[in-house]
Motif scaffolding. Structure first.
Motif: not given
Length: 160
Positions: A17-21
């Protein structure tokens, strides 16, 4: 999750989630992990995020509806244990809000996945309780509506 290593699973989901997914699937998975860990309030927030990302995501809607339905059933058990008639009737009158809360989530989940037994069973219970709540005051159009919906879900359940 299959290895029951919920902390590692949560770390992995957070990393994704933190990597944009930040897809509905990842929010739903995070909610499931949090719910398995016993943090139902946090799980609720992530189910809502999953639904926000994908309004047709039946799994998140059904899970959130299940949480709300379980809360309604717990409250109904508490109300049914009240011995004082006046207190019982006052508490019973407030049950409507508890059973209305899961209704839109379960109805939408059932609309998206009409053969999912869990949604049918939950809707059957919700409609049954709402029918009885409205019938308790007087036989209104709403009690008749919920009675018809209860019968529909009952027939669907028996046909599965």
């Amino acid at each position: 999750m299959s290895k029951n290593d919920l902390n590692s699973a949560l770390d992995w989901i957070d990393l994704a989630i933190n990597q944009g997914d930040s897809t509905a699937i990842f929010f739903n998975l995070k909610a499931q992990i949090l719910e398995h860990k016993g943090d139902v309030k946090a799980a609720e927030q992530f189910y809502l995020k999953a639904i926000e990302k994908d309004p047709e995501f039946a799994d998140a809607m059904g899970s959130l509806g299940r949480i709300y339905y379980n809360e309604a059933v717990e409250e109904l058990d508490r109300v049914n244990a009240i011995k004082n008639d006046r207190e019982y009737r006052a508490a019973k009158a407030k049950m409507e809000t508890f059973f209305l809360k899961p209704l839109p989530y379960m109805e939408k989940a059932h609309q998206v996945s009409p053969q999912e037994r869990d949604y049918i069973v939950a809707l059957r219970g919700i409609y049954y309780n709402l029918q009885n709540i409205y019938y308790g005051a007087k036989k209104t159009a709403l009690s008749k509506e919920y009675e018809a919906k209860y019968k529909e879900m009952d027939a669907k359940m028996k046909s599965l």
